[in-house]
Design an enzyme around this catalytic site. Structure first.
Site, mmCIF file in Angstrom:
data_model
loop_
_atom_site.group_PDB
_atom_site.id
_atom_site.type_symbol
_atom_site.label_atom_id
_atom_site.label_comp_id
_atom_site.label_asym_id
_atom_site.label_seq_id
_atom_site.Cartn_x
_atom_site.Cartn_y
_atom_site.Cartn_z
ATOM 1 C CG HIS A 47 -2.064 0.929 1.131
ATOM 2 N ND1 HIS A 47 -2.032 2.230 1.561
ATOM 3 C CD2 HIS A 47 -3.310 0.726 0.653
ATOM 4 C CE1 HIS A 47 -3.209 2.794 1.379
ATOM 5 N NE2 HIS A 47 -4.005 1.900 0.839
ATOM 6 C CG PHE A 48 -0.527 2.332 -3.082
ATOM 7 C CD1 PHE A 48 -1.420 1.359 -3.494
ATOM 8 C CD2 PHE A 48 -1.021 3.466 -2.476
ATOM 9 C CE1 PHE A 48 -2.791 1.541 -3.323
ATOM 10 C CE2 PHE A 48 -2.386 3.641 -2.303
ATOM 11 C CZ PHE A 48 -3.280 2.686 -2.728
#
Length: 162
Positions: free
Chosen positions: A66-67
């Site tokens: 993420h991410f």
């Protein structure tokens, strides 16, 4: 517990504790790594409010996905940090009466995310008790980084035997 709790003068609503370290936090709530999202609690006024500190680092497990190229701390983790901070407030307010009890999320209302939280940020979660009826407590919270609001929400929790 001299190492995990520093007391300040009493306030009108309850005793003020200036600092609770991670050891004291882990005595209050059952969360553990990698899901313990409060590193320190400061300015806790029993029955009223407190501030939790979460140091966000690139080593957080959530940043693997993420991410990967643009790490952003997930909003749900910010909300969970708010809930854990409130859980510490509840347990510290109830004292020995809280022994063997857990704080369960019931609802989240009005959650807003204003700015991304990224590795290197220190998030300060300000929690205020709005009301308590029996074993149900309602809170408002704001998460800030460098004094700027990054998230806010109102939520309720129920205190039950574990």
């Amino acid at each position: 517990m001299a190492d995990s709790e520093d007391k300040a003068p009493e306030s009108a609503g309850g005793e003020t504790l200036t600092t609770l370290d991670v050891g004291r936090i882990m005595q209050a709530i059952p969360h553990r790594f990698p899901f313990l999202l409060v590193d320190r609690v400061v300015d806790l006024v029993r029955g009223q409010s407190c501030t939790g500190i979460k140091n966000v680092t690139i080593n957080e497990h959530v940043f693997q996905g993420h991410f990967p190229r643009h790490p952003v701390f997930p909003g749900v983790m910010i909300i969970e940090s708010m809930a854990q901070t409130a859980g510490v407030l509840v347990v510290e307010t109830l004292g020995p009466e809280a022994q063997g009890k857990l704080v369960y999320f019931m609802s989240v209302e009005g959650a807003k995310f204003r700015k991304p939280v990224v590795p290197g940020d220190q998030m300060r979660v300000h929690v205020t008790k709005l009301r308590q009826r029996g074993n149900v407590w309602k809170f408002s919270a704001e998460a800030k980084v460098d004094g700027a609001v990054v998230a806010e929400a109102t939520y309720a929790a129920m205190i039950l035997d574990s």
